[in-house]
Design an enzyme around this catalytic site. Structure first.
Site, PDB file in Angstrom:
ATOM      1  CG  HIS A 194      -0.185   0.227  -4.301  1.00  8.61           C
ATOM      2  ND1 HIS A 194      -1.182  -0.635  -3.964  1.00  8.61           N
ATOM      3  CD2 HIS A 194       0.794  -0.539  -4.861  1.00  8.61           C
ATOM      4  CE1 HIS A 194      -0.834  -1.876  -4.298  1.00  8.61           C
ATOM      5  NE2 HIS A 194       0.365  -1.837  -4.836  1.00  8.61           N
TER       6      HIS A 194
ATOM      7  CD  GLU B 191      -4.866  -2.545  -3.966  1.00  9.46           C
ATOM      8  OE1 GLU B 191      -5.720  -3.196  -3.329  1.00  9.46           O
ATOM      9  OE2 GLU B 191      -4.049  -1.810  -3.411  1.00  9.46           O
TER      10      GLU B 191
ATOM     11  CE1 TYR C  97       9.227   8.919 -10.690  1.00 16.41           C
ATOM     12  CE2 TYR C  97       7.999   7.108 -11.674  1.00 16.41           C
ATOM     13  CZ  TYR C  97       9.113   7.929 -11.645  1.00 16.41           C
ATOM     14  OH  TYR C  97      10.095   7.747 -12.577  1.00 16.41           O
TER      15      TYR C  97
ATOM     16  CG  HIS D 172      -3.605  -6.001  -1.616  1.00 16.43           C
ATOM     17  ND1 HIS D 172      -3.390  -4.641  -1.556  1.00 16.43           N
ATOM     18  CD2 HIS D 172      -2.377  -6.563  -1.726  1.00 16.43           C
ATOM     19  CE1 HIS D 172      -2.091  -4.404  -1.629  1.00 16.43           C
ATOM     20  NE2 HIS D 172      -1.466  -5.554  -1.741  1.00 16.43           N
TER      21      HIS D 172
ATOM     22  CD  GLU E 261      -7.587  -4.225  -0.632  1.00 14.92           C
ATOM     23  OE1 GLU E 261      -7.947  -5.349  -0.250  1.00 14.92           O
ATOM     24  OE2 GLU E 261      -6.441  -3.775  -0.475  1.00 14.92           O
TER      25      GLU E 261
ATOM     26  CD  GLU F 228      -2.839  -1.535   0.391  1.00  9.54           C
ATOM     27  OE1 GLU F 228      -2.823  -0.925  -0.690  1.00  9.54           O
ATOM     28  OE2 GLU F 228      -3.665  -2.435   0.647  1.00  9.54           O
TER      29      GLU F 228
HETATM   30 FE    FE Z   1      -4.756  -2.936  -1.236  1.00 13.11          FE
END
Ligand code: FE
Length: 359
Positions: free
Chosen positions: A136, A240, A142, A243, A206, A133
């Site tokens: 991310h 993800e 960025y 996840h 998610e 996370e």
């Molecule tokens: Fe996640």
């Protein structure tokens, strides 16, 4: 000033912290939450193998945002003509959601979730997930920095833009009880509350909120626009999806371990939460595409959101609500990195495992 007269105290005579009388771990008693006599520091033997597998998948998929070239995106964003004002608006909206969403997810894992988990292997994966996370959030930062966007504007959008605020407020409202330092699992009411939080994070945050924003970015990619940003998002989506699958495995395992929690009323509650989330996501889509861009519009997104909402529900054994067909079949291709030819040619290959593209 008082003179220092006494020696530093040790706890040597106090009650030991490690319980030596408990005998060896009986892995059969291990549970995701409420494990009886749970020893959360002994990884071995592993019971919840899906967690160990997810941990290894995460490690094999390691990546960093700075490995991806943003040069083309920078030129495209700087050009006054390459992207339309509507396309610029859509990108800012999804970044406005993304930039804070992963921090919310990370806080949920570390501050609300972790301490209640009594499976050491599930905890091991949560540590990996929390780090992802962070990566991310770094990736969004960025992108914002590379394109020269106003970071203050983008990072504040969750407060200032209604459609983003509503989604994140919805998610955060389910944390409140669990963030409470006095919250404990072990009662029917609290265990259901904990499970509800898991459903909200894995299925909705998610599983739904992230995926429609992913689709916007892949809409750009299909037009050969902002391909560096899209590549970042492809890596994020791969993480993800692990996840989400881990979260769904956790929910299904708790269902097996504590079947009494999964009542018809609870199922109805989760179904209604998903319905509410679909409404919020549609409202967000309307704000992302007030006029539609490259064949994408809010109505198409509504169908996509309904389609994935049904899929998430069926993964935990709940009847689908909408029965809507997938309007974006190309999304399943974007999910499948194996089909992306030369996907890894642009990246630094310092990690031996980095090329593993299994999902
Ligand atoms: Fe996640």
């Amino acid at each position: 000033m008082e003179p220092i007269t006494s020696q530093p105290q040790t706890n040597i005579t106090a009650k030991p912290i490690i319980d030596r009388s408990a005998g060896r771990v009986d892995v059969n008693k291990r549970k995701i939450i409420n494990g009886e006599g749970a020893d959360v520091v002994q990884l071995w033997p592993i019971k919840h193998k899906f967690a160990w597998d997810a941990y290894n998948v995460g490690n094999a998929n390691h990546w960093l945002p700075t490995e991806i070239s943003m040069q083309l995106d920078i030129e495209q964003w700087r050009s006054q003509t390459f992207l339309t004002p509507d396309e610029r608006h859509a990108l800012k909206m999804v970044l406005g959601f993304f930039t804070t969403a992963d921090s919310i997810a990370a806080n949920n894992l570390v501050l609300a979730f972790y301490k209640h988990i009594t499976s050491p292997e599930a905890r091991l994966y949560l540590l990996r997930q929390a780090y992802e996370e962070a990566i991310h959030t770094q990736a969004y930062q960025y992108i914002v920095e590379s394109l020269g966007l106003d970071g203050t504007e983008i990072f504040n959008m969750y407060r200032e833009v209604d459609a983003i605020y509503d989604k994140e407020e919805f998610i955060l409202s389910f944390n409140q009880g669990i963030f409470d330092p006095n919250f404990k699992t072990g009662t029917f009411v609290n265990d259901q509350k904990f499970l509800e939080n898991m459903c909200v994070f894995s299925l909705i945050m998610e599983g739904i909120f992230f995926y429609s924003s992913f689709a916007v970015i892949f809409g750009f990619q299909r037009q050969n626009k902002l391909v560096g940003s899209a590549e970042q998002i492809q890596y994020i989506m791969r993480d993800e999806s692990t996840h989400m699958n881990f979260g769904i495995d956790m929910i299904n395992t708790i269902k097996q371990e504590q079947p009494e929690l999964w009542t018809p009323t609870f199922v109805e509650r989760v179904t209604n939460l998903v319905r509410k989330a679909v409404e919020l996501e549609y409202k967000f889509a309307v704000d992302v595409f007030p006029k539609g861009i490259f064949g994408l519009n809010a109505e198409g997104f509504k169908q996509y959101i309904e389609h994935i909402a049904d899929r998430r529900l069926s993964r935990v054994g709940i009847d689908p609500i909408y029965g809507t067909a997938n309007p974006f079949p190309w999304m399943s291709e974007a999910v499948d990195l194996n089909k992306e030819k030369n996907f890894f040619e642009t990246r630094v290959t310092e990690y031996k495992t980095g090329g593993t593209l299994a999902w």
